[in-house]
Motif scaffolding. Structure first.
Motif, PDB file in Angstrom:
ATOM      1  N   VAL A 148       0.731  -1.085   0.071  1.00 11.78           N
ATOM      2  CA  VAL A 148       0.030   0.178   0.153  1.00 11.78           C
ATOM      3  C   VAL A 148       0.891   1.148   0.051  1.00 11.78           C
ATOM      4  O   VAL A 148       0.168   2.394  -0.218  1.00 11.78           O
ATOM      5  CB  VAL A 148      -1.103   0.144   1.095  1.00 11.78           C
ATOM      6  N   SER A 149       2.096   1.188   0.078  1.00 18.65           N
ATOM      7  CA  SER A 149       2.831   2.437   0.434  1.00 18.65           C
ATOM      8  C   SER A 149       2.832   3.205  -0.877  1.00 18.65           C
ATOM      9  O   SER A 149       2.853   4.506  -0.868  1.00 18.65           O
ATOM     10  CB  SER A 149       4.172   2.171   1.081  1.00 18.65           C
ATOM     11  N   ALA A 153      -0.062   5.293  -1.286  1.00 22.43           N
ATOM     12  CA  ALA A 153      -0.137   6.365  -0.325  1.00 22.43           C
ATOM     13  C   ALA A 153       0.696   7.343  -1.003  1.00 22.43           C
ATOM     14  O   ALA A 153       0.274   8.654  -0.751  1.00 22.43           O
ATOM     15  CB  ALA A 153       0.532   5.869   0.983  1.00 22.43           C
ATOM     16  N   GLU A 194      -5.244  -2.949  -3.339  1.00 20.45           N
ATOM     17  CA  GLU A 194      -4.207  -1.914  -2.965  1.00 20.45           C
ATOM     18  C   GLU A 194      -4.899  -0.630  -2.534  1.00 20.45           C
ATOM     19  O   GLU A 194      -4.579  -0.032  -1.514  1.00 20.45           O
ATOM     20  CB  GLU A 194      -3.316  -1.744  -3.924  1.00 20.45           C
ATOM     21  N   ALA A 200      -5.099   0.804   1.310  1.00 24.97           N
ATOM     22  CA  ALA A 200      -4.362   1.874   1.534  1.00 24.97           C
ATOM     23  C   ALA A 200      -5.055   2.884   2.194  1.00 24.97           C
ATOM     24  O   ALA A 200      -4.741   3.653   3.248  1.00 24.97           O
ATOM     25  CB  ALA A 200      -3.754   2.532   0.015  1.00 24.97           C
TER      26      ALA A 200
END
Lengths: 322, 322
Positions: free
Chosen positions: A30-31, A34, A105, A109
């Motif tokens: 998920v980064s 983000a 995702e 996120a």
């Protein structure tokens, strides 16, 4: 606006670096989502308001970034879920996250950013701060839900419209200001003054957004022109136009919006009517009244450089063109 | 187990009534989703543990329901998002919420329950409580994400498996116990004892769940038999089986799981091997060791009726058959 711009210039690098650092710490799944949403050019209005309010009320420590950035993370979380649920293609001129990274995702996120926002607010060990943030998250979730309900069953009703823009936008901006105040002081009257400023500023912000949707070229906003109407969203410019139309026409429009069968020609025609009839300008006039309320709410604030900037921030909301 | 059952009988009506009341207050678009997931027969283990821990450590006020139920709402929020992202058909023997109510309703109901859980924890005006809850939410979101990442790229690796069951299950149960302790006392050692109990209980709980998935008939669990394997999930019974298999067979299985091309026959064959090889039983043996750790962690707790029930709750985790 000199002081406002200087303040933004001074704080933005710190805000952006902190947001990026926190996003990078998230799970690899998920980064990137983000980083994508946080890097897509948000104005960082919420963190700036937290910092300004805290500083104006005498907060002199330098540990304000987690609190300030919590509000931006929360805002980003709602954008991710909203864009996915709206099947939006674009966000701030870039492809929407769910199209770049996928459904799981993007949803996850959003969940992670919401959880992180909450955790960042809890780092200060101050119960009132957590309570304000919790209420802000709750109001924002409720506002999101109310808006989606409204888009399925639209009405040309000012009161409902105001409820929705308060829920989806103004409460979070109120929360940003309230958090800044709570960080700085236990004075409940000062917290309420900050909240009143933020709530009215937030209403004005959304009114201007809804006006710009009808008059600003998509090259500037990064969103399609008349996009709200195309998505079936009823906003104030349309409500004002329809207040002048006859009842049959208004009912027909509502039916068409409900059934998502407004043609491109009808959309263009309505956008033109809104522009030429001056309904976007009248929406801005309404916004100006809320900007005035926001500035009035600053009455109890001590005289300081941040007070000047908070007043300029209110003016800026009115003059922005994208 | 007499005392445990009596305690459940005493508290369940209050927990269920409170959960229903809070769910009904949500916006109409999502309240039916919340009522559906909350009404689908969860065991309310998390609220019970919060109540038991708080009472055991001397909490005598009757305002414990928001805190206790916050953990159940958080758990339900993750089920809603998980089931949607997994494209699950069933949950606890009922149709999954997204199939009954739709995508937007389900995602937004998850968001609303998460926000509400957080807000309920903030009602006590206690900073430590909000911090514990915030960390619990963060860990749970991270655990969910890690599990989905793992399911896409499975490994036959015990360490990763333990990380995942801690993240997706045990941290939330730890949080339930920690919240009960923080509600009752500022004694950090007592909070850690409660947390240690909860963490080990949570690990045992998930180990038993993963064992049951291979041996319990679907008529009892409400989930398809060998469901984890069919969904491509690697759990301890499978890891234990594969530790005995040759490397080539293990690699082939991993490839098949990754590419989702395990046939129904292969699934049945593996389920039979796990059963007949005693690998589900060995998973239960591992769970028993964690149950013992959980009971040991209760050492510093004062002698009281709730201590008896907490010990029985640990035993129950081991003996349950669904």
């Amino acid at each position: 606006m000199k002081e406002l711009l200087a303040y933004f210039d001074g704080e933005l690098p710190g805000i952006n670096a902190f947001l990026e650092e926190e996003a990078r710490k998230l799970n690899g799944l998920v980064s990137d989502v983000a980083l994508h949403i946080l890097g897509s050019g948000g104005k960082r209005i919420r963190p700036m308001l937290t910092i300004l309010t805290a500083r104006a009320l005498g907060y002199d420590r330098d540990d304000y970034l987690p609190m300030a950035c919590a509000l931006e993370l929360l805002h980003s979380a709602t954008l991710l879920h909203d864009d996915y649920l709206d099947d939006a293609d674009m966000r701030r001129g870039s492809r929407a996250a769910h199209l770049v990274f996928g459904r799981s995702e993007t949803i996850l996120a959003g969940d992670a950013l919401l959880a992180l926002a909450n955790e960042m607010g809890a780092r200060y060990g101050k119960a009132r701060l957590s309570a304000v943030l919790a209420k802000g998250i709750m109001d924002t979730a409720a506002g999101e839900i109310e808006e989606i309900g409204f888009s399925r069953n639209p009405a040309l009703d000012r009161e409902t419209y105001m409820d929705i823009i308060i829920g989806k936008t103004a409460r979070l901006i109120e929360t940003a200001c309230r958090c800044g105040a709570v960080l700085a002081t236990d004075d409940a009257a000062m917290e309420e003054a900050a909240a009143e400023y933020g709530l009215n500023l937030g209403i004005a912000f959304q009114l201007v957004d809804d006006a710009l949707d009808y008059v600003s070229p998509s090259s500037e906003t990064g969103k399609p022109e008349g996009g709200d109407l195309k998505e079936g969203k009823v906003t104030l410019p349309l409500i004002l136009l329809m207040e002048q139309a006859d009842e049959v026409a208004a009912e027909e429009l509502l039916d068409a919006l409900r059934e998502r069968r407004l043609s491109a020609e009808q959309c263009t025609d309505i956008v033109t009517q809104v522009r030429d009839g001056g309904y976007a300008d009248r929406t801005r006039d309404e916004a100006a009244a809320y900007v005035q309320k926001a500035k009035d709410a600053l009455g109890p604030f001590p005289d300081c450089p941040e007070l000047t900037v908070l007043r300029q921030a209110a003016e800026y909301v009115l003059t922005r063109t994208k």
